[in-house]
Design a protein around this motif. Structure first.
Motif, PDB file in Angstrom:
ATOM      1  N   ALA A 142       0.811  -1.218   0.000  1.00 46.16           N
ATOM      2  CA  ALA A 142       0.000   0.000   0.000  1.00 46.16           C
ATOM      3  C   ALA A 142       0.843   1.266   0.000  1.00 46.16           C
ATOM      4  O   ALA A 142       0.486   2.252  -0.650  1.00 46.16           O
ATOM      5  N   ALA A 143       1.959   1.270   0.716  1.00 52.32           N
ATOM      6  CA  ALA A 143       2.798   2.470   0.764  1.00 52.32           C
ATOM      7  C   ALA A 143       3.285   2.872  -0.625  1.00 52.32           C
ATOM      8  O   ALA A 143       3.304   4.065  -0.959  1.00 52.32           O
ATOM      9  N   HIS A 144       3.664   1.879  -1.440  1.00 54.06           N
ATOM     10  CA  HIS A 144       4.110   2.199  -2.793  1.00 54.06           C
ATOM     11  C   HIS A 144       2.954   2.728  -3.646  1.00 54.06           C
ATOM     12  O   HIS A 144       3.141   3.655  -4.433  1.00 54.06           O
ATOM     13  N   THR A 145       1.786   2.145  -3.504  1.00 49.70           N
ATOM     14  CA  THR A 145       0.665   2.619  -4.319  1.00 49.70           C
ATOM     15  C   THR A 145       0.276   4.038  -3.944  1.00 49.70           C
ATOM     16  O   THR A 145      -0.098   4.822  -4.810  1.00 49.70           O
ATOM     17  N   ILE A 146       0.377   4.376  -2.663  1.00 52.53           N
ATOM     18  CA  ILE A 146       0.055   5.738  -2.237  1.00 52.53           C
ATOM     19  C   ILE A 146       1.069   6.725  -2.807  1.00 52.53           C
ATOM     20  O   ILE A 146       0.701   7.736  -3.409  1.00 52.53           O
ATOM     21  N   SER A 147       2.351   6.427  -2.632  1.00 42.79           N
ATOM     22  CA  SER A 147       3.373   7.364  -3.120  1.00 42.79           C
ATOM     23  C   SER A 147       3.381   7.432  -4.644  1.00 42.79           C
ATOM     24  O   SER A 147       3.484   8.522  -5.219  1.00 42.79           O
ATOM     25  N   TYR A 148       3.252   6.299  -5.317  1.00 42.86           N
ATOM     26  CA  TYR A 148       3.209   6.319  -6.780  1.00 42.86           C
ATOM     27  C   TYR A 148       1.948   7.028  -7.275  1.00 42.86           C
ATOM     28  O   TYR A 148       1.970   7.712  -8.290  1.00 42.86           O
ATOM     29  N   GLY A 149       0.848   6.835  -6.566  1.00 42.12           N
ATOM     30  CA  GLY A 149      -0.391   7.524  -6.929  1.00 42.12           C
ATOM     31  C   GLY A 149      -0.256   9.030  -6.816  1.00 42.12           C
ATOM     32  O   GLY A 149      -0.730   9.786  -7.670  1.00 42.12           O
ATOM     33  N   MET A 150       0.423   9.481  -5.748  1.00 41.76           N
ATOM     34  CA  MET A 150       0.629  10.918  -5.560  1.00 41.76           C
ATOM     35  C   MET A 150       1.503  11.498  -6.673  1.00 41.76           C
ATOM     36  O   MET A 150       1.184  12.535  -7.255  1.00 41.76           O
ATOM     37  N   ILE A 151       2.582  10.805  -6.999  1.00 42.15           N
ATOM     38  CA  ILE A 151       3.460  11.283  -8.079  1.00 42.15           C
ATOM     39  C   ILE A 151       2.710  11.274  -9.412  1.00 42.15           C
ATOM     40  O   ILE A 151       2.802  12.218 -10.199  1.00 42.15           O
ATOM     41  N   GLY A 152       1.953  10.210  -9.658  1.00 43.46           N
ATOM     42  CA  GLY A 152       1.164  10.129 -10.891  1.00 43.46           C
ATOM     43  C   GLY A 152       0.139  11.250 -10.984  1.00 43.46           C
ATOM     44  O   GLY A 152      -0.066  11.847 -12.054  1.00 43.46           O
ATOM     45  N   LEU A 153      -0.500  11.555  -9.855  1.00 45.41           N
ATOM     46  CA  LEU A 153      -1.485  12.633  -9.824  1.00 45.41           C
ATOM     47  C   LEU A 153      -0.824  13.981 -10.113  1.00 45.41           C
ATOM     48  O   LEU A 153      -1.353  14.787 -10.884  1.00 45.41           O
ATOM     49  N   TRP A 154       0.337  14.218  -9.543  1.00 41.95           N
ATOM     50  CA  TRP A 154       1.071  15.460  -9.819  1.00 41.95           C
ATOM     51  C   TRP A 154       1.460  15.531 -11.291  1.00 41.95           C
ATOM     52  O   TRP A 154       1.353  16.589 -11.917  1.00 41.95           O
ATOM     53  N   CYS A 155       1.938  14.414 -11.835  1.00 45.81           N
ATOM     54  CA  CYS A 155       2.312  14.393 -13.258  1.00 45.81           C
ATOM     55  C   CYS A 155       1.104  14.717 -14.133  1.00 45.81           C
ATOM     56  O   CYS A 155       1.209  15.508 -15.083  1.00 45.81           O
ATOM     57  N   MET A 156      -0.028  14.108 -13.815  1.00 43.19           N
ATOM     58  CA  MET A 156      -1.220  14.352 -14.616  1.00 43.19           C
ATOM     59  C   MET A 156      -1.687  15.802 -14.485  1.00 43.19           C
ATOM     60  O   MET A 156      -2.102  16.419 -15.473  1.00 43.19           O
TER      61      MET A 156
END
Length: 182
Positions: free
Chosen positions: A149-163
């Motif tokens: 879950a920690a990776h999905t949260i951090s990757y999700g945040m970075i992905g959201l910023w990129c988008m």
């Protein structure tokens, strides 16, 4: 395209089908697009349940609290470990060994060495063998490659910023994306 962790074909397909409407689901796309949930059909079931096309097909009082936030699907490594601890009554040493099996992607054969231990713990709590086998099957296929879950949260945040950058500052986004090309 160009969005960190979300540009692969599987991720784009999951994202299109799930159509996330909150950050939790943006984060889940990253976990649902991994081989474990794709292989055990957790991705398809999650999407169908979210969209109202089906109801969860499995329920058990020992299992439900662990998977209620993921529409009764085993998606995260933490869920697998919690199932092994709470349902299978694994001690901390056995749990650490199993976590290592998952993280090193040692596969179903290594995971299956823990089956008798899981069955003993599950049946000691009143779960019948058939139900224990079903729960074990969900864990073992997800364990082939479930994300934490920690990776999905951090990757999700970075992905959201990129988008966000891609949509609101496309010139800067594409300039930065081109700079990282070899």
């Amino acid at each position: 395209t160009g969005v960190f962790q979300y540009e692969g074909r599987a991720m784009r397909l999951v994202n299109d089908n799930l159509n996330p409407d909150n950050f939790y689901e943006v984060m889940l796309v990253n976990a649902l697009g991994r081989p474990g949930p794709l292989h055990n059909n957790a991705t398809m079931y999650y999407i169908d349940i979210k969209n109202g096309h089906m109801q969860p097909d499995f329920s058990h009082p020992l299992y439900n609290p662990i998977v209620e936030n993921t529409h009764h699907q085993v998606i995260f490594q933490e869920q697998i470990l919690r199932i092994l601890r709470e349902v299978g009554q694994f001690d901390w040493t056995s749990l650490a060994e199993t976590r290592r099996i998952i993280s090193h992607k040692e596969g179903e054969q290594a995971f299956n060495r823990k089956w008798k231990q899981f069955l003993k713990g599950a049946t000691s709590q009143g779960m019948d063998e058939e139900t224990a086998q079903k729960v074990w099957g969900m864990c073992i296929t997800a364990g082939a490659y479930a994300f934490n879950a920690a990776h999905t949260i951090s990757y999700g945040m970075i992905g959201l910023w990129c988008m966000y950058m891609k949509r609101h500052h496309p010139l800067e986004f594409y300039a930065a994306a081109l700079r990282r090309l070899p």
